[in-house]
Design a protein around this motif. Structure first.
Motif, short mmCIF file in Angstrom:
data_model
loop_
_atom_site.label_atom_id
_atom_site.label_comp_id
_atom_site.label_asym_id
_atom_site.label_seq_id
_atom_site.Cartn_x
_atom_site.Cartn_y
_atom_site.Cartn_z
N VAL A 77 30.11 56.66 52.51
CA VAL A 77 30.69 55.78 51.36
C VAL A 77 32.10 55.65 51.70
CG1 VAL A 77 31.15 57.32 49.74
CG2 VAL A 77 30.38 55.15 48.88
N VAL A 78 32.76 56.25 51.96
CA VAL A 78 34.28 56.22 52.46
C VAL A 78 34.59 55.23 53.61
CG1 VAL A 78 36.35 57.67 53.19
CG2 VAL A 78 34.89 58.56 51.39
N LEU A 79 33.72 55.56 54.68
CA LEU A 79 33.64 54.43 55.66
C LEU A 79 33.50 52.90 55.29
CD1 LEU A 79 33.77 53.63 58.77
CD2 LEU A 79 31.27 54.13 58.72
N LEU A 80 32.42 52.91 54.39
CA LEU A 80 32.05 51.47 53.89
C LEU A 80 33.32 50.93 52.80
CD1 LEU A 80 30.18 49.17 52.99
CD2 LEU A 80 29.31 50.54 51.33
N LEU A 81 33.76 51.73 52.09
CA LEU A 81 34.99 51.38 51.39
C LEU A 81 35.95 50.84 52.28
CD1 LEU A 81 36.39 50.77 48.67
CD2 LEU A 81 37.04 53.37 48.67
N ASN A 82 36.37 51.85 53.04
CA ASN A 82 37.42 51.63 54.34
C ASN A 82 37.37 50.54 55.08
OD1 ASN A 82 39.84 52.88 55.91
ND2 ASN A 82 38.61 52.12 57.49
N GLU A 83 36.05 49.86 55.60
CA GLU A 83 35.90 48.59 55.86
C GLU A 83 36.01 47.35 54.99
OE1 GLU A 83 35.34 48.20 59.40
OE2 GLU A 83 35.86 50.27 59.20
N LEU A 84 35.64 47.54 54.00
CA LEU A 84 35.68 46.68 52.61
C LEU A 84 37.08 46.20 52.50
CD1 LEU A 84 32.74 47.37 50.35
CD2 LEU A 84 32.91 45.36 51.57
N ILE A 85 38.02 47.42 52.42
CA ILE A 85 39.27 47.06 51.92
C ILE A 85 40.02 46.19 53.27
CG2 ILE A 85 41.56 47.95 51.78
CD1 ILE A 85 40.06 50.19 50.35
N LYS A 86 39.62 46.35 54.28
CA LYS A 86 40.08 45.64 55.27
C LYS A 86 39.92 44.06 55.48
CE LYS A 86 39.84 49.38 58.88
NZ LYS A 86 38.95 49.77 60.10
N ILE A 87 39.00 43.95 54.73
CA ILE A 87 38.69 42.37 54.52
C ILE A 87 39.53 41.70 53.43
CG2 ILE A 87 36.78 40.72 54.01
CD1 ILE A 87 34.88 42.48 55.03
N ASP A 88 40.33 40.89 53.73
CA ASP A 88 41.30 40.19 52.73
C ASP A 88 40.22 39.07 52.04
OD1 ASP A 88 42.95 38.56 51.34
OD2 ASP A 88 44.10 38.10 52.96
N SER A 89 39.81 39.31 50.88
CA SER A 89 38.80 38.84 50.15
C SER A 89 39.29 37.89 49.03
CB SER A 89 37.60 39.72 49.71
OG SER A 89 37.91 40.76 49.03
N SER A 90 40.92 37.87 48.95
CA SER A 90 41.46 36.90 47.96
C SER A 90 41.41 35.63 48.10
CB SER A 90 43.18 37.40 47.98
OG SER A 90 43.69 37.01 49.46
N THR A 91 40.71 35.17 49.23
CA THR A 91 40.14 33.79 49.29
C THR A 91 38.54 33.48 49.11
OG1 THR A 91 40.03 34.04 51.84
CG2 THR A 91 42.23 33.47 50.61
N LYS A 92 38.28 32.32 48.88
CA LYS A 92 36.65 32.02 49.03
C LYS A 92 36.16 32.58 50.40
CE LYS A 92 33.65 28.14 48.48
NZ LYS A 92 33.75 26.49 48.04
N SER A 93 36.77 32.20 51.37
CA SER A 93 36.21 32.45 52.82
C SER A 93 36.09 34.09 52.95
CB SER A 93 37.11 31.80 53.92
OG SER A 93 38.48 32.17 53.99
N GLY A 94 37.17 34.58 52.64
CA GLY A 94 37.33 36.01 52.67
C GLY A 94 36.25 36.80 52.10
N ALA A 95 36.16 36.14 50.47
CA ALA A 95 35.27 37.18 49.52
C ALA A 95 33.81 36.77 50.34
CB ALA A 95 35.15 36.12 48.34
N ASN A 96 33.31 35.61 50.87
CA ASN A 96 32.12 35.09 51.62
C ASN A 96 31.92 36.17 52.74
OD1 ASN A 96 31.40 33.19 49.86
ND2 ASN A 96 32.27 31.77 51.07
N GLN A 97 33.10 36.44 53.43
CA GLN A 97 32.95 37.25 54.75
C GLN A 97 32.55 38.83 53.98
OE1 GLN A 97 36.61 37.71 56.81
NE2 GLN A 97 35.84 39.61 57.91
#
Length: 364
Positions: free
Chosen positions: A5-25
């Motif tokens: 779960v820590v690995l998953l959270l770490n990878e999710l934070i790396k994704i800049d999901s402040s934009t529509k395309s980032g959230a989709n990613q």
């Protein structure tokens, strides 16, 4: 489990999901993660916004785990997560990618068990910008349950209610005059600010809703007027953000404001409050699970001043709450989540589902 779960959270934070395309990613990443764990995923595209649903269990009752992957804007370094003293820092770490990661891990650990309750994981891309294309769409399409848990940060407390949202736009007009003779005109900016002060004195602004709330929240969000120094401004645009109490009527609030407004006032957004009762059987069962899996002797049950995507489910008779891990400074520079609380959160959620929620609720 904890490392996963820590690995998953770490990878999710790396994704800049402040934009529509980032959230989709981020949604696509979660979808692939779930599939790799042997789970079936339904994917949705609504006006270019992607969401997913993953279901496990059986029974007549459904508990929804609702999480959003989008975040507010952050500095570049905030998308490079790091751990200090068992706290993970990064944009979205607690709001609410920690909740998302923990919900995913909970589903993974429960997927091969015989459950008497259905569990529906929903991941959506747009809670921070209104939730219209994610949770609202899923609720309208029938992806609902008797009980909805939004994994927002609550420090392992249970937010059973939230204020409604009434956002208003005003256009206030005055009379122009030369800046050297302001008494010859009517200053639209001053007229607007005086209106704001009068709104704070209206009957709705003084109402209370004990024991969870004192008063509604009224924020002067925008004020735009004037173009030059040497002219009395003749037009002012004002925006007010009202978070009204669960027992208040937004129509009544609007009428009170309209009656004292010399100008135009229009509704920008009107969202429902959440009114779940603290003695709701699901809430009581969740509180028992919290006590069994933490050192808490008393669970903090409270009302949120802000809103969540739970608002979109209540109109269908669903009970909704917010419940998430322990963290701090969400939307701030030092947003973080306590890693230990992720483990506690997963154990609580598993316990809550495993203790035959359906049987206990039906026996009330």
């Amino acid at each position: 489990m904890e490392d996963r779960v820590v690995l998953l959270l770490n990878e999710l934070i790396k994704i800049d999901s402040s934009t529509k395309s980032g959230a989709n990613q981020a949604i696509e990443f979660c979808s692939n993660w779930l599939k790799q764990q042997g789970l079936q995923v339904k994917e949705f595209n609504n006006e270019g916004y992607q969401s997913l649903v993953c279901e496990i269990g059986e029974g007549d009752q459904t508990v929804v785990f609702n999480g959003h992957v989008d975040v507010v804007e952050g500095e570049d370094e905030q998308f490079h997560p790091h751990i200090i003293n068992e706290k993970m820092y990064g944009r979205g770490s607690v709001d609410m990618k920690a909740g998302v990661a923990a919900m995913i891990e909970t589903i993974v650990q429960l997927k091969d068990q015989q459950l008497s309750t259905k569990v529906m994981l929903q991941l959506v891309p747009d809670e921070e910008t209104g939730g219209l294309y994610g949770s609202k769409y899923l609720a309208e399409e029938g992806y609902r349950g008797e009980f909805v848990i939004c994994g927002e940060p609550t420090n392992l407390g249970v937010a059973v209610q939230s204020k409604g949202v009434l956002q208003l736009n005003f256009k206030i007009r005055g009379e122009p005059a030369h800046g050297s003779r302001p008494w010859d005109g009517v200053n639209a900016i001053l007229k607007a600010t005086n209106l704001y002060e009068d709104i704070l004195k209206l009957p709705f602004a003084e109402e209370t809703c004990p024991p969870l709330y004192d008063k509604p929240s009224i924020n002067l969000a925008q004020l735009k007027g004037g173009k030059v120094y040497n002219k009395v401004p003749e037009v002012c645009d004002m925006a007010i953000d009202i978070r009204y109490l669960p027992n208040q009527s937004p129509d009544d609030i609007y009428q009170q404001i309209k009656e004292i407004t010399d100008g135009e006032v229009n509704i920008h957004i009107c969202n429902d409050p959440v009114k779940t009762k603290s003695d709701n059987p699901y809430v009581e069962n969740l509180c028992k699970a919290i006590k069994r899996n933490t050192q808490l002797e008393r669970v903090n049950i409270f009302g949120q001043h802000g809103s969540s995507d739970g608002q979109f489910f209540t109109k269908y008779g669903c009970a909704a709450i917010e419940f998430g891990p322990v963290g701090a400074d969400w939307h701030g520079r030092n947003e973080m989540v306590y890693i230990d609380s992720l483990k506690e959160y997963i154990e609580i959620m598993k316990d809550f589902i495993q203790k035959n929620v359906q049987h206990e609720v039906n026996s009330r």
